[in-house]
Design an enzyme around this catalytic site. Structure first.
Site, short mmCIF file in Angstrom:
data_model
loop_
_atom_site.label_atom_id
_atom_site.label_comp_id
_atom_site.label_asym_id
_atom_site.label_seq_id
_atom_site.Cartn_x
_atom_site.Cartn_y
_atom_site.Cartn_z
CE LYS A 1 -4.29 -1.38 2.28
NZ LYS A 1 -5.16 -1.03 3.40
N GLY B 1 -4.26 2.11 18.83
CA GLY B 1 -3.41 1.70 17.72
C GLY B 1 -2.96 2.91 16.92
CB ALA B 2 -0.29 4.72 16.32
CB ILE C 1 -10.84 -1.76 11.89
CG1 ILE C 1 -9.39 -1.92 12.28
CG2 ILE C 1 -11.33 -0.36 12.23
CD1 ILE C 1 -8.47 -1.14 11.35
CB ALA D 1 -5.71 0.15 9.82
CG ASP E 1 -8.18 1.26 3.48
OD1 ASP E 1 -8.95 0.39 3.05
OD2 ASP E 1 -6.94 1.14 3.44
#
Ligand code: NAP
Length: 275
Positions: free
Chosen positions: A68, A128-129, A217, A132, A104
């Site tokens: 990506k 989270g970092a 997610i 996503a 996304d």
């Protein structure tokens, strides 16, 4: 009818991907002369693979791990939004030119909206970092939410917040997470914890107001330990499968000009691929 157009998902490995199941459902439903396959492509072969898309009859491809971010330098055009996210998940072939976009963030926010859960406020706690989390934070900031990030590695959360350069984003330590829940109207898990084969996310939700919405997610399993715990104490929950479905909806639209429907039948069909 003209020649069949091709599409697919490019990753390495990519055999776990639900995208062929998902897109081929829509290709059949809308009677489009096209095919969608999974293409395992090693990182050092990515440029060559992408360059050959126009001559090989592709409408475009999705990109997944590990391509990506790396693909950006191989594309002719990348829109500002994908550049801001720093990742392309959708490549469109138009007049022989490779265009990169990111769907996304759209997928995340659309899933939240479609879950039809009323948020009691604007304060979101994102756990989270990683890659996503960046798309999730950008979509939340775009929808005027105030975002607090907690990540195991605080420096990574700080780097993410600094790069977004927005007064509505702040960072707390991972061990401050539980105390911050009392101020949270939406709790989002973007870590890989809770995913099949990973440890569950160990977190007490005691401080979280009961009307606060919880979303994950991670969609394999569909009901993660976090969502199960939240639902058990009465919090409204939104699972992560819709994010996958809605990001795909926008990719499909970019390639074939039809915005396909996200229905319960589609969800069921895709879920069978997880079983
Ligand atoms: P990533 O870039 O590798 O980031 C992983 C995140 O998880 C990091 O914040 C990492 O923290 C955290 N983490 C990992 N192990 C941990 C542990 N033991 N304790 C605490 N935190 C831990 O991955 P990603 O691409 O962001 O993806 C994250 C998840 O989202 C994956 O499960 C993926 O399948 C899912 N996802 C779903 C969709 C969808 O459409 N629903 C889309 C994209 C991704 P550190 O920074 O401290 O390592």
């Amino acid at each position: 009818m003209g020649d069949a157009r091709k599409a697919g998902v490019v990753g390495y490995p990519v055999n776990h991907s639900l995208s062929p199941r998902l897109h081929n459902y829509w290709i059949r439903q809308y009677n489009i002369n096209a095919s969608y396959e999974a293409f395992p492509v090693e990182p050092d072969k990515l440029e060559d693979f992408l360059r050959k898309l126009p001559e090989s009859g592709f409408a475009g491809v999705n990109l997944t791990i590990p391509h990506k971010e790396a693909a950006i330098k191989f594309l002719d055009e990348v829109n500002d939004f994908a550049r801001w996210i720093g990742a392309v998940n959708t490549v469109i072939v138009r007049d022989g030119v490779l265009i990169g976009k990111n769907t996304d963030a759209y997928g995340f926010i659309q899933n939240l909206i479609s879950g039809n859960r009323q948020l009691t406020g604007k304060d979101v706690l994102v756990m989270g970092a990683g890659g996503a989390a960046r798309a999730v934070c950008i979509s939340l900031l775009g929808a005027q939410y105030k975002v607090t990030i907690a990540n195991r590695t605080k420096e990574r959360a700080e780097a993410l917040a600094a790069s977004l350069d927005n007064s509505d984003i702040k960072v707390i330590r991972w061990d401050e997470l539980e105390n911050s829940l009392s101020e949270t109207s939406l709790l989002v898990n973007t870590t890989s914890l809770g995913m099949k084969g990973q440890q569950p996310l160990e977190l007490s939700l005691d401080n979280l107001p009961q009307e606060s919405v919880v979303t994950d997610i991670v969609y394999n399993p569909l009901v993660t330990p976090l969502l199960a715990m939240a639902a058990k104490r009465g919090n409204p929950v939104v699972d992560g499968l819709g994010m996958l479905l809605y990001q795909a909806q926008m990719s499909f639209y970019e390639w074939f000009g039809i915005k396909p429907e996200v229905t319960n039948d589609l969800r069921e069909h895709v879920l069978q691929g997880l079983r």
